[in-house]
Write a protein that holds these residues in place. Structure first.
Motif, PDB file in Angstrom:
ATOM      1  N   GLY A 133      56.663  46.253  43.025  1.00 53.29           N
ATOM      2  CA  GLY A 133      57.500  45.716  41.960  1.00 53.29           C
ATOM      3  C   GLY A 133      56.693  45.285  40.751  1.00 53.29           C
ATOM      4  O   GLY A 133      55.455  45.212  40.792  1.00 53.29           O
ATOM      5  N   THR A 134      57.395  44.987  39.674  1.00 55.20           N
ATOM      6  CA  THR A 134      56.742  44.501  38.465  1.00 55.20           C
ATOM      7  C   THR A 134      56.077  43.150  38.706  1.00 55.20           C
ATOM      8  O   THR A 134      55.044  42.837  38.106  1.00 55.20           O
ATOM      9  CB  THR A 134      57.771  44.393  37.323  1.00 55.20           C
ATOM     10  OG1 THR A 134      58.388  45.670  37.128  1.00 55.20           O
ATOM     11  CG2 THR A 134      57.122  43.950  36.025  1.00 55.20           C
ATOM     12  N   SER A 135      56.632  42.355  39.604  1.00 56.48           N
ATOM     13  CA  SER A 135      56.061  41.038  39.899  1.00 56.48           C
ATOM     14  C   SER A 135      54.690  41.122  40.554  1.00 56.48           C
ATOM     15  O   SER A 135      53.961  40.125  40.597  1.00 56.48           O
ATOM     16  CB  SER A 135      57.012  40.253  40.817  1.00 56.48           C
ATOM     17  OG  SER A 135      58.238  40.001  40.174  1.00 56.48           O
ATOM     18  N   ASP A 136      54.338  42.291  41.075  1.00 55.58           N
ATOM     19  CA  ASP A 136      53.052  42.475  41.728  1.00 55.58           C
ATOM     20  C   ASP A 136      51.956  42.934  40.766  1.00 55.58           C
ATOM     21  O   ASP A 136      50.798  43.099  41.169  1.00 55.58           O
ATOM     22  CB  ASP A 136      53.185  43.514  42.855  1.00 55.58           C
ATOM     23  CG  ASP A 136      54.230  43.126  43.882  1.00 55.58           C
ATOM     24  OD1 ASP A 136      54.188  41.974  44.344  1.00 55.58           O
ATOM     25  OD2 ASP A 136      55.080  43.968  44.217  1.00 55.58           O
ATOM     26  N   ILE A 137      52.313  43.148  39.505  1.00 60.48           N
ATOM     27  CA  ILE A 137      51.369  43.760  38.573  1.00 60.48           C
ATOM     28  C   ILE A 137      50.154  42.879  38.311  1.00 60.48           C
ATOM     29  O   ILE A 137      49.043  43.388  38.109  1.00 60.48           O
ATOM     30  CB  ILE A 137      52.082  44.135  37.250  1.00 60.48           C
ATOM     31  CG1 ILE A 137      53.017  45.323  37.490  1.00 60.48           C
ATOM     32  CG2 ILE A 137      51.080  44.464  36.153  1.00 60.48           C
ATOM     33  CD1 ILE A 137      53.817  45.746  36.263  1.00 60.48           C
ATOM     34  N   SER A 138      50.314  41.567  38.320  1.00 64.25           N
ATOM     35  CA  SER A 138      49.163  40.706  38.033  1.00 64.25           C
ATOM     36  C   SER A 138      48.048  40.920  39.049  1.00 64.25           C
ATOM     37  O   SER A 138      46.861  40.964  38.685  1.00 64.25           O
ATOM     38  CB  SER A 138      49.582  39.235  38.011  1.00 64.25           C
ATOM     39  OG  SER A 138      50.106  38.833  39.266  1.00 64.25           O
ATOM     40  N   VAL A 139      48.392  41.074  40.319  1.00 63.14           N
ATOM     41  CA  VAL A 139      47.385  41.342  41.350  1.00 63.14           C
ATOM     42  C   VAL A 139      46.802  42.739  41.159  1.00 63.14           C
ATOM     43  O   VAL A 139      45.593  42.953  41.304  1.00 63.14           O
ATOM     44  CB  VAL A 139      48.002  41.193  42.756  1.00 63.14           C
ATOM     45  CG1 VAL A 139      46.987  41.552  43.837  1.00 63.14           C
ATOM     46  CG2 VAL A 139      48.514  39.775  42.969  1.00 63.14           C
ATOM     47  N   ALA A 140      47.663  43.690  40.810  1.00 64.45           N
ATOM     48  CA  ALA A 140      47.199  45.059  40.575  1.00 64.45           C
ATOM     49  C   ALA A 140      46.249  45.127  39.384  1.00 64.45           C
ATOM     50  O   ALA A 140      45.266  45.880  39.396  1.00 64.45           O
ATOM     51  CB  ALA A 140      48.398  45.977  40.348  1.00 64.45           C
ATOM     52  N   GLU A 141      46.515  44.338  38.358  1.00 63.39           N
ATOM     53  CA  GLU A 141      45.655  44.345  37.176  1.00 63.39           C
ATOM     54  C   GLU A 141      44.284  43.737  37.465  1.00 63.39           C
ATOM     55  O   GLU A 141      43.293  44.141  36.879  1.00 63.39           O
ATOM     56  CB  GLU A 141      46.339  43.611  36.024  1.00 63.39           C
ATOM     57  CG  GLU A 141      47.434  44.428  35.355  1.00 63.39           C
ATOM     58  CD  GLU A 141      46.880  45.662  34.673  1.00 63.39           C
ATOM     59  OE1 GLU A 141      46.182  45.512  33.659  1.00 63.39           O
ATOM     60  OE2 GLU A 141      47.134  46.781  35.157  1.00 63.39           O
ATOM     61  N   GLU A 142      44.233  42.767  38.369  1.00 63.47           N
ATOM     62  CA  GLU A 142      42.931  42.264  38.806  1.00 63.47           C
ATOM     63  C   GLU A 142      42.149  43.380  39.492  1.00 63.47           C
ATOM     64  O   GLU A 142      40.944  43.545  39.271  1.00 63.47           O
ATOM     65  CB  GLU A 142      43.111  41.091  39.765  1.00 63.47           C
ATOM     66  CG  GLU A 142      41.788  40.507  40.260  1.00 63.47           C
ATOM     67  CD  GLU A 142      41.978  39.386  41.260  1.00 63.47           C
ATOM     68  OE1 GLU A 142      41.979  38.209  40.840  1.00 63.47           O
ATOM     69  OE2 GLU A 142      42.131  39.684  42.469  1.00 63.47           O
ATOM     70  N   ALA A 143      42.839  44.158  40.312  1.00 63.90           N
ATOM     71  CA  ALA A 143      42.191  45.291  40.982  1.00 63.90           C
ATOM     72  C   ALA A 143      41.743  46.339  39.977  1.00 63.90           C
ATOM     73  O   ALA A 143      40.638  46.901  40.083  1.00 63.90           O
ATOM     74  CB  ALA A 143      43.143  45.909  42.002  1.00 63.90           C
ATOM     75  N   ARG A 144      42.576  46.603  38.979  1.00 62.32           N
ATOM     76  CA  ARG A 144      42.228  47.612  37.971  1.00 62.32           C
ATOM     77  C   ARG A 144      40.969  47.207  37.201  1.00 62.32           C
ATOM     78  O   ARG A 144      40.041  48.008  37.033  1.00 62.32           O
ATOM     79  CB  ARG A 144      43.390  47.797  36.988  1.00 62.32           C
ATOM     80  CG  ARG A 144      43.103  48.823  35.898  1.00 62.32           C
ATOM     81  CD  ARG A 144      44.111  48.736  34.771  1.00 62.32           C
ATOM     82  NE  ARG A 144      44.144  47.412  34.176  1.00 62.32           N
ATOM     83  CZ  ARG A 144      43.221  46.941  33.331  1.00 62.32           C
ATOM     84  NH1 ARG A 144      42.197  47.702  32.979  1.00 62.32           N
ATOM     85  NH2 ARG A 144      43.317  45.722  32.843  1.00 62.32           N
ATOM     86  N   ALA A 145      40.931  45.957  36.723  1.00 63.44           N
ATOM     87  CA  ALA A 145      39.762  45.496  35.967  1.00 63.44           C
ATOM     88  C   ALA A 145      38.501  45.557  36.816  1.00 63.44           C
ATOM     89  O   ALA A 145      37.436  45.976  36.348  1.00 63.44           O
ATOM     90  CB  ALA A 145      40.000  44.072  35.466  1.00 63.44           C
TER      91      ALA A 145
END
Length: 271
Positions: A133-145
């Motif tokens: 979901g969109t609510s999970d993006i903050s964790v995903a963005e930590e992984a991306r960086a």
């Protein structure tokens, strides 16, 4: 202290351009630098291929900035995670080119020093990050960086959870192209099982703390992922996008070391 810098020091000593005493002085801080409240591990990049990352939670602004200053001086990209706005402002003063992602709560100093390790023959990202979901993006963005600081190419696929599974299945080509997948999900934590059941690549599941009361701050998603019926799905801790990216990088490093080169593959195919 990077491998290249150590090699340069040894070459300078060998050529007579640098004294042994001066080289020893420069290598003095190689294992770690004791600054009282922290022992900054400068050797980690040489030892593991990944420089020390600053977890900002629980640290004061002064502590974070001083650790970052010591790491920054060694000429490699510096990643700070769980960065609040006040700490981000202090870090950005150290480097005008720093990259701040308020969604993933990360700051990258010396971003120009990032060296891409991806194989150029592949169009898609070697690491595919998927969220339920969109609510999970903050964790995903930590992984991306994190993955990008480590030199990985990254593709993202957000908001494709099991509540509308057609959104995931419509992007089967991207699933097939990736080398490693990081699947981030809260609520019922079902998406990694779905992905793990339709692909052959390594799948790293990241449970998030997103969800209502019975999700128990991500414990429900964590237990669901640990009990996945899709064989071979790995699971990291709740909200640990950083850890997932580090694992994905290690998997890719192994693939780069052991996989045949494009030329050798072409030669073998003609036999």
């Amino acid at each position: 202290m990077t491998l290249d810098r150590i090699r340069q020091l040894l070459e300078q000593v060998s050529a007579g351009g640098l004294s042994v005493e001066m080289a020893l002085r420069r290598l003095k801080l190689l294992p770690y630098e004791d600054i009282g409240f922290a022992a900054v591990d400068h050797h980690r990049l040489f030892r593991q291929g990944m420089a020390e990352t600053i977890l900002c939670e629980g640290k004061t602004l002064i502590q974070v900035v001083e650790i970052a200053r010591r790491l920054q001086g060694h000429g490699h990209p510096v990643l700070a995670t769980r960065v609040d706005p006040v700490v981000a402002k202090g870090l950005l003063r150290l480097d005008r080119q720093a990259q701040h992602d308020p969604v993933g709560r990360t700051v990258v100093l010396n971003p120009a020093k990032i060296r891409t390790t991806a194989r150029p023959r592949r169009d898609a990202g070697e690491v595919l990050i998927i969220t339920a979901g969109t609510s999970d993006i903050s964790v995903a963005e930590e992984a991306r960086a994190t993955a990008q600081v480590l030199g990985e190419t990254v593709t993202t696929m957000y908001d494709v959870g099991v509540a509308g599974l057609h959104r995931l299945l419509d992007r089967r080509r991207a699933l097939e192209a990736a080398y490693v997948m990081i699947v981030v999900a809260g609520m019922d934590g079902a998406l990694p099982s779905v992905v793990g059941g339709i692909v052959s690549q390594p799948v790293i599941a990241v449970p998030t703390s997103r969800g209502y009361g019975a999700s128990f701050g991500g414990i429900s998603a964590l237990l669901a992922m640990l009990n996945s019926c899709a064989a071979g799905v790995g699971v990291v801790n709740i909200d640990n996008g950083f850890g997932a990216a580090c694992l994905a990088h290690r998997i890719n490093q192994t693939l780069r070391t052991t996989a045949p080169s494009p030329r050798s593959s072409r030669v073998s195919s003609r036999r």
